[in-house]
Design a protein around this motif. Structure first.
Motif, PDB file in Angstrom:
ATOM      1  N   SER A   1      26.135  66.214  53.091  1.00 47.89           N
ATOM      2  CA  SER A   1      26.505  67.231  53.990  1.00 47.89           C
ATOM      3  C   SER A   1      25.715  67.839  54.958  1.00 47.89           C
ATOM      4  O   SER A   1      24.712  67.808  54.656  1.00 47.89           O
TER       5      SER A   1
ATOM      6  N   ARG B   1      30.807  72.498  60.712  1.00 43.65           N
ATOM      7  CA  ARG B   1      31.743  73.233  60.062  1.00 43.65           C
ATOM      8  C   ARG B   1      31.887  72.721  58.685  1.00 43.65           C
ATOM      9  O   ARG B   1      31.929  71.525  58.390  1.00 43.65           O
ATOM     10  N   LYS B   2      32.466  73.608  57.711  1.00 42.38           N
ATOM     11  CA  LYS B   2      32.502  73.232  56.413  1.00 42.38           C
ATOM     12  C   LYS B   2      33.652  72.457  56.244  1.00 42.38           C
ATOM     13  O   LYS B   2      34.506  72.331  56.795  1.00 42.38           O
TER      14      LYS B   2
ATOM     15  N   SER C   1      31.655  68.230  54.958  1.00 38.72           N
ATOM     16  CA  SER C   1      31.524  68.982  56.607  1.00 38.72           C
ATOM     17  C   SER C   1      31.661  67.897  57.560  1.00 38.72           C
ATOM     18  O   SER C   1      31.786  66.750  57.508  1.00 38.72           O
TER      19      SER C   1
ATOM     20  N   SER D   1      28.980  64.678  58.965  1.00 42.28           N
ATOM     21  CA  SER D   1      28.454  64.287  57.787  1.00 42.28           C
ATOM     22  C   SER D   1      27.803  63.173  57.783  1.00 42.28           C
ATOM     23  O   SER D   1      27.841  62.440  58.801  1.00 42.28           O
TER      24      SER D   1
END
Length: 823
Positions: A248, A604-605, A641, A644
């Motif tokens: 991630s 961003r997650k 994410s 990634s």
């Protein structure tokens, strides 16, 4: 008369009673308090182990704790060792073996240390060589850089730790304390003469206090269960998915480039989403330094004192070395030609300018031409090369913010640019220090000196530490499979809008094609990207996707993933043998609640687990039914994410997955340049050849083309046989722009913001082996540029063609292929 007994007979009577009553002696009365208090000083309990008792089942005499005797240190007669005497041995160890450069102060420190602790036997007994070897390894483990400075705190700490682990001029690898500087090889391969110094390794067991903090521990040789000299067992290497790891963006190590040491240093400070403003400047400085040091290693920017006779006497143009001029050095040099490296910015007055670390200047590109022509995009926020002439202002007093007053670091005058281009990127093997051909099955790669091979950029192990071993494992596992489907395949699905029923039908059709593969030949991974809804989630109140007034709410968003789980449940053979990677888009929660589907800060997650719980339960149920629980690892769903990375066989293969409509953003923010003249129209073929790898053959041009080009040529035939379709040129233009920038968001902060403390995952340096750039505003393509394979599957639903699904099938280390099917 009262009879009084003699007091002398009373003790005798008590003694007789004690001798004649053994029962009483078994249960004696407790002694008085003064007598009991006096016995406390007789025996002091030094051992917490209780005494002998049936309740504790301990022996009457507990065993003493194991305390081996400390090794006796042999006496060493210190000597004064001149640094020039040690220089040949230090050069052979540090420079030739470990590619490090010793300064004079560091050589003096090492000479004093060896003379003080090794004595006169530093040369004959080989004591100095072992000390230098351990110091070099410890320096690399600390990421000290290429130059070893004697005044650095790292070298002092290494010598201080090494001093406490030496006896008789020799290094004790099993001493007390934590030892992170010595290698595993020295801690396990013990000589017979050193057995007395390793008495703490009782019964031949390795002490638990020994720990490794080098780059190999990150991939952990412990994490993969593979040691430096161990060979993987046959059962462990049958499945390539065991060596697949999803990294991630928030788990990736953060590095910054140190200009003084010319090396990357790991950032140890804790990142935050609300950093101070100084971190924005640090982010720009780090990005500039990375591109600048990359350019200095390019042949076009290297100067040589010796000029080759063949170059000067050849008919071709003579070799010219380019030199970058800082913007601050332009003052007082009116009418001179310079080459600038800086970022395109917009001044408060609305004028276009170029800025570097020394200042900024107004840039005039009205007569500039791109080199090569129309091969890349140029937008504010990119770091570019501009060649032109500096022109000073005629008036001494500046006009407004763009004058010579120096407001905002802007110097007076303007820079008239004639040529503008992207900074050329660097191949992965040159950055990491790996030589060999690219992508050849019979390639015998080996590591060489230079580059940043010792840096663990992903936290999976560095190239110089485990790269060769992972390549041997890959050769043994994948390259020998000549028949059947490859297990290393990755199925890359584009944008999957779950609020459109046809998307789930297309997904079901694609999965059914791979569910029929034989056991052991199914794809290793499925990559599914967002946006998972066509509108932003919770972007407006009171509306839904069906009404067209806004995005779906949280309840509808959860139902979309429940429908996805129902579709995946029909293919248990894939759920138990593959890794499904889900990458979100800008319309996915939670950030879309305040972004409304607009560009949100990167990275961003992933999608919150609140919405994906049923999908996870589907994978768990499939693995449980197949008996893949515990040590037997089955399939899994990873919600990672954006962007990634996927690592296969450690640093051997690095795949970057990024979801963004970057092509449309580049077209909106592009800087308009001078139009192409008739003289340059004949150079189209040269531009295409350069993108294809520098070989002037049509076969190499076709190797970089987008799939489906044959269908496009049949639908719209062209008169010129050497003409390249427009979609292919668009794909090459996009790929060259992103890879040359080495950054996934080369825009201004107002257009595509990025978290300053999490900017490291956005870098494409070193160049990855593959990039999955999901862009629905660009045509699907598979293009290779400088050894990096870039793929864009676009959307799973083909626009304008009803009932057609599209995806990309990528095999690790080879080219991807765009596939289509009807449903």
């Amino acid at each position: 008369m009262m009879i009084v007994s003699s007091p002398s007979k009373s003790p005798k009577k008590k003694q007789n009673q004690e001798s004649t009553s053994p029962e009483k002696r078994k249960h004696p009365k407790p002694p008085p308090a003064p007598f009991f208090g006096a016995r406390k000083n007789v025996a002091t309990a030094e051992n917490p182990i209780p005494s002998s008792s049936p309740a504790f089942a301990t022996p009457a005499h507990p065993l003493r704790p194991f305390q081996p005797p400390a090794p006796a240190k042999a006496a060493i007669l210190p000597i004064i060792l001149p640094p020039p005497t040690l220089r040949p041995l230090a050069f052979r160890t540090f420079t030739k073996k470990h590619n490090l450069t010793l300064t004079s102060s560091a050589l003096q420190e090492l000479a004093a240390f060896i003379g003080r602790h090794c004595g006169s036997g530093w040369r004959e007994e080989g004591l100095a060589e072992k000390v230098l070897e351990e110091v070099a390894r410890g320096w690399k483990n600390r990421n000290g850089g290429v130059i070893v400075d004697g005044a650095s705190s790292e070298l002092k700490d290494i010598l201080k730790n090494l001093e406490g682990n030496m006896s008789g001029g020799r290094i004790i690898t099993g001493s007390n304390g934590q030892r992170g500087g010595l290698s595993r090889q020295n801690s396990l391969m013990l000589e017979a003469s050193d057995e007395a110094d390793h008495s703490k390794t009782r019964l031949g067991l390795r002490p638990t206090s020994l720990a490794r903090e080098d780059s190999q521990a990150s991939f952990g040789m412990s994490g993969i269960g593979l040691g430096e000299d161990d060979e993987p067992d046959e059962e462990g290497i049958k499945d390539a998915r065991r060596w697949l790891k999803v990294v991630s963006a928030f788990e990736q190590p953060r590095f910054t480039y140190n200009v003084a040491k010319k090396h990357f240093e790991r950032v140890t400070t804790h990142p935050t989403l609300l950093p101070p403003p100084s971190h924005k400047t640090d982010s720009f400085r780090n990005r500039y330094h990375i591109i600048h040091q990359r350019l200095l290693r390019n042949e076009s920017f290297q100067t040589s004192a010796v000029t080759s006779f063949s170059r000067s006497s050849s008919n071709n143009t003579s070799f010219r070395s380019h030199k970058i001029t800082p913007i601050a050095n332009l003052l007082g040099r009116h009418g001179t030609t310079h080459l600038l490296l800086g970022m395109l910015i917009i001044l408060p007055t609305g004028s276009l300018a170029i800025s570097d670390l020394t200042g900024a200047i107004v840039l005039d590109l009205s007569h500039a031409a791109a080199i090569p022509h129309d091969s890349a995009w140029f937008t504010p926020g990119m770091i570019v090369l501009v060649d032109g002439i500096y022109e000073e202002e005629e008036e001494s007093v500046g006009k407004g913010l763009s004058g010579s007053s120096g407001v905002g670091g802007t110097i007076g005058g303007r820079f008239q640019g004639f040529f503008i281009g992207q900074p050329p990127c660097e191949k992965r093997r040159a950055t990491l220090g790996v030589s060999g051909l690219d992508g050849m099955a019979g390639d015998k790669e080996h590591t060489i000196g230079g580059g940043f091979g010792w840096i663990d950029f992903l936290g999976v192990g560095s190239e110089r530490a485990i790269g060769s071993k992972m390549r041997k494992l890959e050769q043994r596992l994948l390259r020998q499979q000549h028949t059947g489907q490859q297990r290393s395949r990755m199925v890359i699905l584009g944008e999957l809008n779950l609020d459109q029923p046809r998307s789930l039908q297309a997904l079901k059709k694609v999965l059914s094609l791979y569910a029929t593969d034989r056991e052991g030949e199914t794809p290793m991974s499925f990559i599914i990207t967002g946006n998972f809804t066509s509108c932003g989630v919770m972007a407006s109140h009171g509306g839904g996707a069906t009404t067209g007034t806004g995005g779906a709410g949280s309840i509808e968003y959860k139902e979309y993933f429940d429908a996805l789980a129902s579709t995946l449940a029909d293919f248990p053979s894939l759920l138990t043998t593959a890794t499904f990677v889900f990458v979100p888009g800008d319309n996915d929660g939670w950030v879309s609640a305040f972004g409304g589907g607009a560009a949100v800060p990167l990275p961003r997650k992933g999608v919150p687990a609140l919405f994906t719980s049923r999908v996870r339960r589907t994978f768990a149920s499939a693995n449980q039914e197949a008996g893949l629980t515990g040590e037997k690892k089955g399939g899994e769903a990873v919600w990672t994410s954006n962007p990634s990375r996927l690592s296969l066989f450690g640093p051997s293969h690095e795949v970057v997955v990024f979801r963004d409509d970057i092509s449309a953003r580049l077209r909106r923010a592009n800087v308009r340049l001078k139009g192409k003249g008739k003289e340059a129209e004949a150079e189209d073929g040269d531009v295409d050849v350069e993108m294809s790898g520098g070989l002037g053959t049509q076969d190499n041009v076709d190797a970089m083309e987008v799939d489906g080009v044959e269908q496009q040529q049949q639908q719209s035939p062209v008169t010129d046989a050497n003409a390249v379709p427009y979609d292919v040129l668009t794909a090459r233009k996009l790929v060259k722009t992103i890879l040359d920038q080495g950054f996934l968001a080369p825009f201004r902060q107002s257009i595509r913001p990025a978290h300053w403390d999490y900017a490291s995952p956005l870098y494409l340096y070193p160049l990855p082996t593959a990039v999955v750039l999901v862009d629905t505003t660009a045509p699907p393509f598979c293009v290779t540029y400088e050894g990096c394979h870039v793929m864009n599957p676009s959307s799973i639903l083909v626009s304008g063609r009803k009932g057609v699904a599209r995806w990309i099938e990528y095999e690790a280390g080879r080219a991807g292929k765009v596939r289509e099917c009807t449903f």
